[in-house]
Design a protein around this motif. Structure first.
Motif, PDB file in Angstrom:
ATOM      1  N   THR A  35      56.298  48.937  32.463  1.00  0.00           N
ATOM      2  CA  THR A  35      57.058  49.364  33.653  1.00  0.00           C
ATOM      3  C   THR A  35      55.220  50.086  34.702  1.00  0.00           C
ATOM      4  N   SER A  36      54.967  51.088  33.342  1.00  0.00           N
ATOM      5  CA  SER A  36      53.842  51.963  34.482  1.00  0.00           C
ATOM      6  C   SER A  36      52.631  51.107  34.739  1.00  0.00           C
ATOM      7  N   MET A  37      51.863  49.797  33.912  1.00  0.00           N
ATOM      8  CA  MET A  37      50.957  48.675  33.691  1.00  0.00           C
ATOM      9  C   MET A  37      51.753  48.499  35.460  1.00  0.00           C
ATOM     10  N   SER A  38      52.249  47.957  35.780  1.00  0.00           N
ATOM     11  CA  SER A  38      53.057  47.549  36.481  1.00  0.00           C
ATOM     12  C   SER A  38      52.363  48.203  38.076  1.00  0.00           C
ATOM     13  N   ASP A  39      52.947  49.396  37.897  1.00  0.00           N
ATOM     14  CA  ASP A  39      53.096  50.310  39.122  1.00  0.00           C
ATOM     15  C   ASP A  39      51.318  50.855  39.079  1.00  0.00           C
ATOM     16  N   ARG A  40      50.445  50.431  38.161  1.00  0.00           N
ATOM     17  CA  ARG A  40      49.431  51.591  38.557  1.00  0.00           C
ATOM     18  C   ARG A  40      48.264  49.747  39.614  1.00  0.00           C
ATOM     19  N   VAL A  41      48.999  47.917  39.039  1.00  0.00           N
ATOM     20  CA  VAL A  41      48.121  48.221  39.371  1.00  0.00           C
ATOM     21  C   VAL A  41      48.636  47.560  40.661  1.00  0.00           C
ATOM     22  N   LYS A  42      49.925  47.311  41.288  1.00  0.00           N
ATOM     23  CA  LYS A  42      49.915  47.944  42.566  1.00  0.00           C
ATOM     24  C   LYS A  42      49.496  48.770  43.225  1.00  0.00           C
ATOM     25  N   ARG A  43      49.058  49.768  42.576  1.00  0.00           N
ATOM     26  CA  ARG A  43      48.767  51.240  42.693  1.00  0.00           C
ATOM     27  C   ARG A  43      46.879  51.179  43.038  1.00  0.00           C
ATOM     28  N   LEU A  44      46.471  50.474  42.533  1.00  0.00           N
ATOM     29  CA  LEU A  44      44.944  49.752  42.296  1.00  0.00           C
ATOM     30  C   LEU A  44      44.779  48.680  43.639  1.00  0.00           C
ATOM     31  N   THR A  45      45.693  47.765  43.651  1.00  0.00           N
ATOM     32  CA  THR A  45      45.951  46.807  44.596  1.00  0.00           C
ATOM     33  C   THR A  45      45.929  47.268  45.771  1.00  0.00           C
ATOM     34  N   ARG A  46      46.771  48.323  46.040  1.00  0.00           N
ATOM     35  CA  ARG A  46      46.934  48.920  47.187  1.00  0.00           C
ATOM     36  C   ARG A  46      46.007  49.914  47.746  1.00  0.00           C
ATOM     37  N   LEU A  47      45.140  50.545  47.049  1.00  0.00           N
ATOM     38  CA  LEU A  47      44.156  51.861  47.279  1.00  0.00           C
ATOM     39  C   LEU A  47      43.402  50.196  47.424  1.00  0.00           C
ATOM     40  N   GLY A  48      43.427  48.760  47.151  1.00  0.00           N
ATOM     41  CA  GLY A  48      41.912  48.213  47.686  1.00  0.00           C
ATOM     42  C   GLY A  48      40.788  48.288  46.415  1.00  0.00           C
ATOM     43  N   TYR A  49      41.079  48.574  45.630  1.00  0.00           N
ATOM     44  CA  TYR A  49      40.495  48.628  43.852  1.00  0.00           C
ATOM     45  C   TYR A  49      40.218  47.258  43.855  1.00  0.00           C
ATOM     46  N   ILE A  50      41.360  46.194  43.827  1.00  0.00           N
ATOM     47  CA  ILE A  50      41.469  45.321  43.351  1.00  0.00           C
ATOM     48  C   ILE A  50      41.820  44.404  44.943  1.00  0.00           C
ATOM     49  N   SER A  51      41.129  43.646  45.180  1.00  0.00           N
ATOM     50  CA  SER A  51      41.331  42.826  45.734  1.00  0.00           C
ATOM     51  C   SER A  51      41.345  41.709  46.452  1.00  0.00           C
ATOM     52  N   GLY A  52      41.727  40.732  45.410  1.00  0.00           N
ATOM     53  CA  GLY A  52      42.461  39.567  44.926  1.00  0.00           C
ATOM     54  C   GLY A  52      42.440  39.573  43.523  1.00  0.00           C
ATOM     55  N   PHE A  53      42.774  37.978  43.532  1.00  0.00           N
ATOM     56  CA  PHE A  53      43.241  37.476  42.118  1.00  0.00           C
ATOM     57  C   PHE A  53      42.835  35.832  42.936  1.00  0.00           C
ATOM     58  N   GLY A  54      41.971  34.976  41.604  1.00  0.00           N
ATOM     59  CA  GLY A  54      41.047  33.172  42.192  1.00  0.00           C
ATOM     60  C   GLY A  54      40.926  32.351  40.809  1.00  0.00           C
ATOM     61  N   ALA A  55      40.662  31.526  40.690  1.00  0.00           N
ATOM     62  CA  ALA A  55      39.812  31.024  39.557  1.00  0.00           C
ATOM     63  C   ALA A  55      38.782  30.906  39.912  1.00  0.00           C
ATOM     64  N   ARG A  56      37.753  30.511  38.859  1.00  0.00           N
ATOM     65  CA  ARG A  56      36.643  30.923  38.860  1.00  0.00           C
ATOM     66  C   ARG A  56      36.817  29.343  38.666  1.00  0.00           C
ATOM     67  N   LEU A  57      35.991  28.668  39.615  1.00  0.00           N
ATOM     68  CA  LEU A  57      36.000  26.975  39.089  1.00  0.00           C
ATOM     69  C   LEU A  57      34.293  26.528  39.033  1.00  0.00           C
ATOM     70  N   ASP A  58      34.030  26.061  38.123  1.00  0.00           N
ATOM     71  CA  ASP A  58      33.162  25.072  37.623  1.00  0.00           C
ATOM     72  C   ASP A  58      31.963  24.045  39.046  1.00  0.00           C
ATOM     73  N   PRO A  59      31.404  24.783  39.341  1.00  0.00           N
ATOM     74  CA  PRO A  59      30.513  24.413  40.584  1.00  0.00           C
ATOM     75  C   PRO A  59      29.878  22.896  39.576  1.00  0.00           C
TER      76      PRO A  59
END
Length: 153
Positions: A35-59
């Motif tokens: 629960t604490s982890m979820s709150d921290r990840v949401k906070r880091l995302t809201r503050l802009g430290y985490i700008s998004g999630f995505g897959a790294r593709l093999d070119p």
């Protein structure tokens, strides 16, 4: 910039390594309750430290074997030309990155294409047609030594 603590930095390091891990796994690695982890990840995302999630593709699996770095010099360096160039380069899907730089040229472009023939077409039909482009210098990459490295958090 909001202050982040040692635990936040550990979370950011872990997520850069594996952004798909579950909240429970991340909590175990960092030593927090889920629960604490979820709150921290949401906070880091809201503050802009985490700008998004995505897959790294093999070119290479996608047939995009040529990586090229291109120096771009503009004919004029005015805010209007900078804005027009930036807007146009954002629309070019071949361009992975574009950075305005100081020095002997104006922009450094990183592009990914199928092969040299495709690059030649991209150069003539797209890049040289962008607003304000005076000249380019191209550097095909022979070997990618390090790419997509995690940020030093």
């Amino acid at each position: 910039m909001t202050e982040i603590d040692v635990i936040d930095r550990k979370i950011l390091r872990e997520l850069q390594t594996d952004g798909r891990m579950s909240n429970v796994e991340l909590a175990n690695r960092v030593g927090l309750a889920p629960t604490s982890m979820s709150d921290r990840v949401k906070r880091l995302t809201r503050l802009g430290y985490i700008s998004g999630f995505g897959a790294r593709l093999d070119p290479h699996r996608l047939g995009l074997d040529l990586l090229v770095l291109i120096e771009v010099s503009l004919d004029k360096t005015t805010p209007d030309i900078f804005d027009k160039f930036a807007a146009a380069v954002r629309r070019a899907p071949e361009v992975l990155e574009c950075h305005m730089v100081s020095g002997g040229f104006d922009y450094l472009v990183k592009a990914r294409l199928k092969d040299m023939a495709t690059y030649r077409a991209f150069l003539g039909d797209i890049l040289l047609a962008l607003p304000g482009v005076r000249e380019t210098r191209s550097y095909p990459v022979i070997e990618e030594v390090k790419s997509d490295g995690p940020l030093p958090v």
